[in-house]
Design a protein around this motif. Structure first.
Motif, short mmCIF file in Angstrom:
data_model
loop_
_atom_site.label_atom_id
_atom_site.label_comp_id
_atom_site.label_asym_id
_atom_site.label_seq_id
_atom_site.Cartn_x
_atom_site.Cartn_y
_atom_site.Cartn_z
N LEU C 291 0.86 -1.19 0.00
CA LEU C 291 0.00 0.00 0.00
C LEU C 291 0.89 1.23 0.00
N PRO C 292 0.48 2.35 -0.58
CA PRO C 292 -0.83 2.64 -1.17
C PRO C 292 -1.07 1.88 -2.47
N MET C 293 -2.38 1.73 -2.79
CA MET C 293 -2.79 0.98 -3.97
C MET C 293 -4.00 1.65 -4.60
N ARG C 294 -3.94 1.89 -5.90
CA ARG C 294 -5.05 2.52 -6.60
C ARG C 294 -6.08 1.46 -6.95
N ARG C 295 -7.26 1.57 -6.36
CA ARG C 295 -8.34 0.64 -6.67
C ARG C 295 -8.87 0.88 -8.07
N ASN C 296 -9.28 -0.21 -8.71
CA ASN C 296 -9.91 -0.15 -10.03
C ASN C 296 -8.97 0.40 -11.11
N VAL C 297 -7.69 0.46 -10.78
CA VAL C 297 -6.65 0.78 -11.76
C VAL C 297 -5.66 -0.39 -11.75
#
Lengths: 336, 336, 336
Positions: C291-297
Motif C-alpha cells: 500500500l498505497p494501492m489505486r483501486r480499479n486501476v
C-alpha cells in the motif's frame, strides 16, 4: 464501538460526564487509560494547540501519539466508494483506515472542508469514511464541527459562571479578511443549546444563518432541555443582557464556492468587532473565541486583555477534555 | 523565572556549571529532571541536530518533546503589541505563548532573522515576545545567537585542550555562496571571550565586523575575566600560533537587506577556506564549525578528516549540554 | 556491525528467524530490546504506514523514535566523496551520519531514486553513504528495494498458505498513470526466489524486465534453494495455476530518464488490472499489493474486497517484522 464525531451524538449527561472527568484531571486525578496504547493524529490542516494537547494528553495517560501530516508527509487519499483511482489520490480510505487501525488504538482526524461545494462537503466525507472503515474509535479534531473545542468552551464557562442553564449565550459573527469554516460556530451553537442556554445568533445578514442541520438540532435540544435559539442582525439587542459572548467569523453558505459574491454582505458586518462599548451592554459577560484569533479585527485588545476574556482558559481546557474523550473511547469494552 | 536566551545573561561560573553537568551526563550520570514534564520545540526554520538532540535529551530525562513546525504545520504568528491583525498572521504570540505554557513545562524556539532589516531583527522580536508572555522558561535554539551551540563548542574545547583561559581562539570568516546569519559567529565570540580567551576575529573586510552588542560584550568579558578581542584582515597573522580555529560564514551587516552590494567584499574572502597550509601556521590548533558545513568550500576535506577536527564532538555535545540546560530551567523552584 | 539494507545480504534461515520472531510478537511476546534506545527515521519521501509502524514498534519495545523529514525540515544532503559543496547541499552525509549516530542507536532511511539516471541511482548512493559512515546499524525503509515490505509479504503468505516452497508466485505488472519505482517489484522477486517459489514475472513487454542485479540474484537463489524464475507476457499462462499473485506497477528501465518514450509500451499493459476473471484462472490464489494501492486501476474492487486479498494483513505485518529487525540489529554485541 463509539466514535467522537459530533456532540450531537452524545447526550447531555454523557457530555457532562466528560466535563466532570476533565475537571478532575485539572485537580490532579491521574489516568493510565492509554497505557501501552497509541493514537494516530491525522492532520489535513495546520494545528498548534490540537496536536500539542492531544499528544501531551495521550502521554500523560501512558499512551503514545503519532502525528501524521496528511498533506505532504503521507499519500493523497480517496474516500469515494467504487472510485477508479486514476487521478491524484494514491490510496483509498478503506485501506488507510484498516491499516492504521491495525497499528493504533485510536484515530483522530482534522480535515477542514474545501470551500467548494457545500452539499457534498456537509456530508463530512473524509472523517465519515474513516469512521466507517476504521476498526478503532475515531475522534474529530475539527471538520465541519469541532466537538473538542465545544467541550473546552463549556468547561471554561462552567468554571467561570457555574450552571449555564437558561443563561444567555451570544454567538456573534465577527470580521475576518476571508470566509472561514463554520465548524466552531456550528459547535458553539450545538453545545450552548444542548446545555439549555438561550442562544442568540448575531449575524450581519440573514445569509449568515448556519446550516439547517445545526440550527434544527439546536432547536430540538432547547425544546427538550430548556433554553431557546434566536437569530438577529440587531447588535445592540443581541449584546444587551448577555451572560456569555462567543465570537467567530465564517463564510455565508449561500455563497459557498463563489465567495467573491459574499463581499457586500461581509461588509455589512465591518463594525461587528467586539469592543468595550459592546461589552458594556452585557450582564458582565464573559467573552471567548477559539484560537487562533486576530486581535483588533475580531476582538479589540482592551477586551482580550480584560478579565472577561476566557479564551486562554478555554484553550488550556483542550488538554483535560481531550484526555476525558480519549479515556472514554479507549475504555469501551472489547474494542480492538 | 529564568530563560536561556543568550549566554550573555549567565555568569561564567553558571555556564561552567552547565558544562560540568553535561560532562557528567557523558560519563553515565542519569537525570530524571523532566519526569512527567514536556517541552515544546518550536521551529520556524529547518533542523536536524537540534530537534533530534533536544527530543532525545528530554526523553533520556523522562520528559516528552513536542516538535512544532511553525511554518506550515502551525499558524503564522504576530508578535507586535497593538497590531491590527488584518494581514497574514492568524495568531498573536500573547495567546500562543500563554496557551503553550499551559500545556508544556519548557518552550524552545528556533527563529532565524529574515535578512531584511537588521535594526528591527537585532531585537530578536519573536523569541523576546515568547519570553515576555510565556509563563514557563524559554530556550533559544538559534535566533541571532545560538547559545546551545556555544556550550557544545566550549565543552568540546575543554575536553580536547583543557583550560582555555588565555589560549588563542581564531574565529575566521569562511566562504559560502550566500550571506548567512551571524548567530553562530556572535555566539562563538561571546563564549570564547566569556572564558578569557584571546579572540582573533579574522574577516575579509572590516565591514564583516559583528554587531556592536556582541563586540562590546566580548570586550567587557575579557576586560573583567582576562583574554582579549582583536579584529584583523591578515590571514597569516591571524592563524599564526592559534590554539583553536572556529569557522563561520556570515553576511556583512552594512549590506543587510540589500545583499547584492555585498558581493565585492565577499569576493575579498574567496581564499579564506581553511586548508592544511593555513593550519600549519597554528599551534597545532583544533578546528571546528557548527554543522551543517559545506566541505571544500568552508574547510578542505584534508582538514575536516584530520584529527584536528572537533566538529563531530561538538555536535555530539549538543545532547548533553541541552540536557543540562533543560534540567537547570525545569528545576527552578515554583516554576508553573 | 550489520545493517538491514537488502534481504539479499541475509540467508534464508536468518530471514525465517525474523519472520518467526515477528509471528511471536503477534501472539503476545513482548520485547524490551530498545529500552533506553532510540531510532532516527529519516524520510526523503512521504510515508504513512512506514513511519507509523516503525514509531509504534520502537515504542512497544521501550524505545523512542525521532521522525526526520529530510526534505524541508532538515538540510539538503551531499553524499559524493570529495564534493566541492558550492551547490544546494548544505551538509555531507559523512557529518550527518556520524552526528546522528552519536544521538541514536539505529538509523532508518527512506530515499527513493530520482528517476533520472539509473546507472548511478542503482548504486543506492544515499543509503550506501549512510551505511558507510554511520557508526550504528542502518535500516532500509525503501530505496531501490523495500526489504521490510518483503518480510511483511512473506509472513502474510506463510500465515495464509503455510510453507511456500515450490508454490507458484505470480509477480504481475499492473497499470498506473505514471512510471513508478521498481523497489517493491525487486523485493518481491528477491523474497519469493529466496524462499524457493516458482516465480513468474508477468510484464506487458520484455522492456519491463527488472534490473539484472535482482533477476540474477533470484536465479541464484532458486538454483540453490529450489523454485524457478521465468518471465512472460502471456497473461493467461501466467495466471493459470498460480498460488499467490502479487501486483506492482513500475517504469521500464530502458526508458529511465526519458519516460515519455515509455508510453507505447505502458499502453500494452492497459488490460493488466487484476480482475475476478483473471483470478479465476489461478489455484485459488491469494492476491496482494503493497500500500498505497489505486483501486480499479491496479486491482478491481471485487478482488480487493474478496477473501483472497492479503494486502491488509501484509501491511499490518509491517509492525511485527520491523520490531524483529530493530531487535536483531539493536542486540548485536558491542554496537555503540
Amino acid at each position: 464501538m463509539r466514535h467522537f464525531l459530533s456532540t450531537a451524538d452524545w447526550t447531555r449527561p454523557e457530555l457532562q460526564g466528560l466535563l466532570d472527568r476533565a475537571a478532575a484531571f485539572k485537580t490532579g486525578t491521574v489516568s493510565r487509560a492509554l497505557e501501552g496504547k497509541s493514537i494516530a493524529l491525522l492532520f489535513f490542516n495546520p494545528s498548534l494547540r490540537t496536536r500539542t494537547s492531544f499528544d501531551i494528553g495521550a502521554n500523560k495517560m501512558g499512551g503514545h501519539a503519532i502525528v501524521l501530516d496528511a498533506k505532504g508527509a503521507t499519500w493523497p487519499l480517496e474516500f469515494a466508494d467504487g472510485a477508479v483511482m486514476d487521478g491524484t489520490a494514491e490510496e483509498h480510505v478503506r485501506e488507510a483506515a484498516r491499516v492504521l487501525s491495525s497499528y493504533v488504538d485510536l484515530i483522530a482526524i482534522r480535515c477542514f472542508p474545501e470551500f467548494k461545494d457545500w452539499p457534498s462537503e456537509r456530508e463530512d466525507p473524509m472523517i465519515s469514511a474513516f469512521a466507517k472503515h476504521s476498526t478503532v474509535p475515531v475522534i474529530n479534531m475539527e471538520t465541519i464541527v469541532h466537538p473538542c473545542q465545544e467541550l473546552a468552551m463549556m468547561l471554561a464557562l462552567q468554571e467561570r459562571i457555574g450552571a449555564v442553564q437558561d443563561k444567555t449565550f451570544l454567538l456573534t459573527w465577527v470580521p475576518h479578511p476571508k470566509p472561514l469554516n463554520t465548524a466552531v460556530a456550528n459547535s458553539a451553537l450545538l453545545m450552548a443549546a444542548k446545555f439549555g442556554m438561550n442562544v442568540r445568533l448575531l449575524v450581519p445578514d440573514e445569509r449568515y444563518r448556519l446550516d439547517e442541520r445545526y440550527m434544527g438540532a439546536a432547536e430540538r435540544f432547547t425544546a427538550e432541555g430548556g433554553g431557546s435559539v434566536t437569530m438577529t442582525t440587531d447588535v445592540e439587542a443581541a449584546y444587551t443582557g448577555a451572560d456569555a459572548v462567543y465570537a467567530k467569523s465564517w463564510g455565508a453558505l449561500p455563497f459557498y464556492g463563489h465567495w467573491d459574491d459574499e463581499a457586500p454582505f461581509r461588509a455589512k458586518g465591518r463594525d461587528f468587532m467586539i469592543t468595550p462599548e459592546k461589552m458594556a451592554l452585557t450582564n458582565n459577560a464573559t467573552v471567548s473565541h477559539c484560537l487562533p484569533m486576530r486581535r483588533n479585527v475580531k476582538i479589540a485588545d482592551a477586551v482580550v486583555d480584560s478579565p472577561a476574556f476566557l479564551g486562554i482558559e478555554e484553550a488550556a481546557n483542550r488538554l483535560p477534555v481531550q484526555q476525558a474523550v480519549m479515556e472514554a473511547l479507549a475504555s469501551q469494552g472489547g474494542v480492538k
